[in-house]
Design an enzyme around this catalytic site. Structure first.
Site, short mmCIF file in Angstrom:
data_model
loop_
_atom_site.label_atom_id
_atom_site.label_comp_id
_atom_site.label_asym_id
_atom_site.label_seq_id
_atom_site.Cartn_x
_atom_site.Cartn_y
_atom_site.Cartn_z
N LYS A 48 3.36 -3.44 6.33
CA LYS A 48 3.61 -3.66 4.89
C LYS A 48 4.94 -2.75 4.68
CE LYS A 48 -0.34 -5.45 3.22
NZ LYS A 48 -0.25 -6.58 2.42
N HIS A 66 -12.81 1.70 3.06
CA HIS A 66 -12.19 2.91 2.52
C HIS A 66 -12.48 3.69 2.58
CE1 HIS A 66 -8.13 1.07 3.04
NE2 HIS A 66 -8.61 0.05 2.48
N SER A 101 0.95 -1.34 -0.01
CA SER A 101 0.19 0.17 -0.62
C SER A 101 1.38 1.48 0.15
CB SER A 101 -0.46 0.00 1.16
OG SER A 101 -1.24 1.26 1.43
N SER A 102 0.67 2.28 -0.87
CA SER A 102 0.82 3.62 -0.66
C SER A 102 1.63 4.41 0.67
CB SER A 102 -0.21 4.71 -1.61
OG SER A 102 -0.72 4.89 -1.28
N CYS A 103 0.78 3.81 1.94
CA CYS A 103 0.51 4.07 3.18
C CYS A 103 2.07 4.15 3.43
CB CYS A 103 -0.57 3.55 3.66
SG CYS A 103 -0.45 1.95 4.47
N TYR A 114 -0.55 -0.69 9.94
CA TYR A 114 -0.87 -1.38 8.46
C TYR A 114 0.67 -1.75 7.96
CZ TYR A 114 -2.01 -2.85 4.25
OH TYR A 114 -2.99 -3.52 3.12
#
Length: 316
Positions: free
Chosen positions: A141, A180, A108-110, A137
């Site tokens: 990742k 989301h 994920s871009s997070c 999260y």
């Protein structure tokens, strides 16, 4: 990559996994493996090791994760860090231990810092603090990305991490307690339309900017990574286009046909101010998205109307 190649898709019933399954099938791949969480608990190390050892997949795609929006991340931080690490660690290590040469890890871009320069480049990883609302999260990742990088560096295996921007599409989660932003908007505007165009309340002030990628484009990016040997360990996957949450809300409202008021609850968090991915590495290799956000929202809303229980309306 032969069409008979044995490919295991972890999380094949989820939004991303099911899209990858459909895309692979449409391209003629005929030796796909997928088990439900009831059939294989990916948090169970021994069960995962036994499965990989016995099935001997040639390619493993990790599309399995515990996911959710700001509310879910805030309410269940331990589950978000621990369960995601259990799932990915079991899959990555079992694949390495039992001879899987190609592994695709979906993140994920997070994973990128909250205030990193835009657009976000892969090299920004671990250069500053994360966004607090989803750091649990994100940390999980990041651990997955670095584990795949370590295997790639030490053992020379083709283990690649793909970091998508915000995904949406068919089989999305429309539960307001864990969804989301985009599916949550679809659900809220749809509910309000059926209640005589009642007002819709959204979190924050609408100013943050977000990029959205249709899940079918993500599936095609994953197949691109399967069918090619990518020279690096980490790649962003997105559209290189973003819009404000307020602009998104108007777009969703118009597509659904809601005529009521939008109320912004500024006591609620905005999240990261902006998350636009630099996708130049994937572009330079030859992959690009094909579904623009307005068309993608229409496709997603039609799927919602046709597949979500207790929600019926004329198809767009």
């Amino acid at each position: 990559m032969k069409k008979e190649t044995k490919i295991y898709i972890a999380g094949h019933n989820g939004m991303v996994g099911s899209a990858i399954w459909r895309a692979l099938t449409s391209k003629g791949y005929c030796n796909l493996i997928g088990l439900s969480s009831k059939e294989l608990d990916l948090r169970d190390q021994q069960a995962v090791y036994d499965f990989i050892k016995n099935q001997k997949p040639e390619v493993v795609i990790d599309a399995a994760a515990r996911v959710g929006g700001i509310l879910a991340n805030n309410d269940y931080p331990y589950q978000f860090i621990m369960e995601n690490m259990q799932i990915q660690n079991n899959l990555i290590d079992a694949s390495h231990q039992f001879g899987v040469e190609k592994f695709i890890f979906l993140g994920s871009s997070c994973i990128y810092p909250k205030l990193a320069s835009q657009p976000l480049k892969e090299k920004y990883l671990l250069t500053d603090e994360l966004e607090p609302t989803n750091e649990w999260y994100a940390i999980a990742k990041i651990a997955g990305v670095k584990s795949c990088q370590a295997i790639r560096k030490q053992f020379g295996k083709d283990y690649v991490s793909l970091m998508p921007t915000n995904l949406y599409g068919s089989h999305d989660n429309f539960d307001l307690s864990s969804s989301h932003v985009l599916p949550a908007m679809i659900r809220k505007f749809h509910d309000a339309k059926l209640k005589n165009n009642a007002p819709v309340t959204l979190w924050g002030n609408g100013e943050p900017k977000r990029e959205f990628l249709h899940v079918d484009d993500m599936a095609n990016a994953t197949i691109f990574a399967i069918e090619n040997v990518l020279p690096d360990y980490l790649y962003n996957v997105g559209t290189e286009k973003d819009l404000t949450i307020k602009e998104l809300s108007i777009l969703v409202q118009n597509i659904i046909g809601h005529k009521g008021e939008i109320i912004w609850d500024t006591d609620k968090p905005n999240g990261t101010p902006r998350k636009l991915l630099d996708v130049s590495k994937m572009h330079n290799l030859g992959w690009r998205h094909t579904i623009e956000v307005d068309k993608g929202i229409e496709l997603t809303y039609n799927w919602f109307l046709e597949n979500t229980v207790n929600f019926k309306e004329v198809k767009l």
